[in-house]
Design an enzyme around this catalytic site. Structure first.
Site, PDB file in Angstrom:
ATOM      1  NE  ARG A 230       0.899 -33.389  -1.496  1.00  0.00           N
ATOM      2  CZ  ARG A 230       0.448 -34.120  -2.521  1.00  0.00           C
ATOM      3  NH1 ARG A 230       0.222 -35.405  -2.383  1.00  0.00           N
ATOM      4  NH2 ARG A 230       0.240 -33.557  -3.691  1.00  0.00           N
ATOM      5  CD  GLU A 259       6.369 -37.973  -0.386  1.00  0.00           C
ATOM      6  OE1 GLU A 259       6.339 -37.580  -1.566  1.00  0.00           O
ATOM      7  OE2 GLU A 259       5.368 -38.338   0.229  1.00  0.00           O
ATOM      8  CG  HIS A 277       3.987 -39.672  -3.452  1.00  0.00           C
ATOM      9  ND1 HIS A 277       4.090 -38.439  -2.884  1.00  0.00           N
ATOM     10  CD2 HIS A 277       2.804 -39.667  -4.109  1.00  0.00           C
ATOM     11  CE1 HIS A 277       3.031 -37.707  -3.191  1.00  0.00           C
ATOM     12  NE2 HIS A 277       2.230 -38.453  -3.952  1.00  0.00           N
TER      13      HIS A 277
HETATM   14  C1  8YV Z   1       1.623 -37.334  -7.799  1.00  0.00           C
HETATM   15  C2  8YV Z   1      -0.074 -36.531  -6.094  1.00  0.00           C
HETATM   16  O1  8YV Z   1       2.529 -38.242  -7.246  1.00  0.00           O
HETATM   17  O2  8YV Z   1      -1.688 -35.660  -7.544  1.00  0.00           O
HETATM   18  C3  8YV Z   1      -1.109 -35.545  -6.484  1.00  0.00           C
HETATM   19  O3  8YV Z   1      -1.376 -34.639  -5.705  1.00  0.00           O
HETATM   20  O4  8YV Z   1       0.377 -36.552  -4.998  1.00  0.00           O
HETATM   21  C4  8YV Z   1       0.367 -37.558  -7.026  1.00  0.00           C
HETATM   22  O5  8YV Z   1      -0.660 -37.905  -7.885  1.00  0.00           O
HETATM   23  C5  8YV Z   1       2.330 -36.048  -7.849  1.00  0.00           C
HETATM   24  O6  8YV Z   1       1.510 -34.983  -8.055  1.00  0.00           O
HETATM   25  C6  8YV Z   1       3.374 -36.108  -8.954  1.00  0.00           C
HETATM   26  O7  8YV Z   1       4.160 -35.000  -8.950  1.00  0.00           O
END
Ligand code: 8YV
Length: 311
Positions: A230, A259, A277
């Site tokens: 993150r 983001e 991302h």
């Molecule tokens: C996705 C992520 O981009 O799973 C996660 O925590 O950061 C990513 O796999 C995100 O969750 C999509 O909304």
């Protein structure tokens, strides 16, 4: 009668289609009057599908019957888990099914950052190969140490890939694990021992700005930072400054603190590789993540145990 659920933000299409078929799905992201939206649903919504957006304490209070927040994503820092716990609301995430994909992204960022493949390709496309000669030499992965901050299931999948590229592994976790890799008790000592510092730790308050000037100083001018966790884990303005001033060698970033906003200074850097991302962003993995989310909601209404509870 189909149970009523709320979808916080538009989901991966197959997931969205299943939820809208099996449930009476109310789209929060299309509500023009949120208060009226919640008022109308307060008496009947037990399940929320989050992802893309989260769920805060105020939203939980607006939904007194809420039993489950089924989140799309392994990271659930956008869900106020403490508030959920206090109210007896369960939370699920979508772990494991994305490990390989996210680890591939981590490895791609590592290779691209050290070997400068995107820059080399841009060089060819600009016609410089014939005009100016070969692209400048880059840095090998083999023999280098990757220090992993957060050696969970994704971290272990990254470690296997990095070892296949000839890298050595070290790690930092809150607790030492039963693994053969050398353990470092804090991010600074790990950074000192690492050529590539790989961030895989969850986001949220506990890890906010975990990677600060001290950690980057320990990584040093020959060291690289890769972040697939993150943006909040890194002090982003400090990182930008360190990249601009060559105080670390480079960075590969899949995540940013606000983001999809990326500070303009990053665009001009030749020593950074920037992804929007895309860690888990394949058709197959997003489908699998969606099915875990759907199955958790199904389990709630079938009175069965949740598949992947975090609380
Ligand atoms: C996705 C992520 O981009 O799973 C996660 O925590 O950061 C990513 O796999 C995100 O969750 C999509 O909304």
């Amino acid at each position: 009668m189909k149970p009523d659920i709320i979808i916080v933000a538009k989901l991966h299409q197959p997931t969205q289609d299943i939820l809208e078929k099996e449930f009476t799905a109310h789209r929060l992201y299309e509500a023009t009057d949120r208060d009226a939206f919640f008022k109308g649903l307060a008496g009947k919504v037990e399940g929320v599908a989050s992802g893309g957006g989260g769920v805060n304490a105020a939203m939980m209070d607006a939904l007194p019957k809420l039993k489950l927040i089924a989140h799309f994503g392994v990271g659930y820092d956008v869900v106020d888990v403490d508030a959920a716990k206090k109210r007896g609301i369960r939370v699920t995430n979508t772990p494991d099914v994305l490990n390989d994909c996210v680890a591939d992204t981590a490895m791609a960022l590592t290779m691209n950052t050290l070997r400068k493949f995107p820059q080399a390709e841009a060089y060819l496309r600009s016609g410089f190969w014939a005009a100016k000669g070969g692209y400048p030499l880059s840095t090998s992965l083999g023999g280098k140490t990757m220090g992993i901050v957060g050696l969970g299931r994704i971290g272990e999948a990254i470690a296997r890939r990095a070892q296949a590229s000839g890298m050595k592994i070290a790690y930092h976790n809150r607790n030492k694990k039963d693994v053969a890799y050398p353990y470092y008790p804090d991010p600074v000592s790990l950074a000192k021992a690492s050529d590539v510092l790989m961030l895989v730790t969850p986001g949220g308050a506990e890890t906010k700005n975990l990677v600060n000037a001290k950690v980057l100083d320990a990584l040093g001018p020959q060291g690289y930072l890769v972040n697939i966790s993150r943006g909040s884990v890194v002090d982003q303005p400090v990182l930008l400054k360190y990249l601009q001033e060559g105080k670390i060698a480079g960075a590969g970033l899949d995540v940013f603190s606000e983001e999809p906003k990326v500070p303009a200074g990053f665009y001009a850097l030749d020593n950074a590789v920037l992804f929007p991302h895309v860690g888990s962003a394949t058709h197959e993995t997003r489908f699998a993540m969606g099915m875990v989310q759907v199955d958790n909601l199904r389990a709630l209404y079938a009175g069965k145990p949740l598949l992947t509870p975090v609380v």
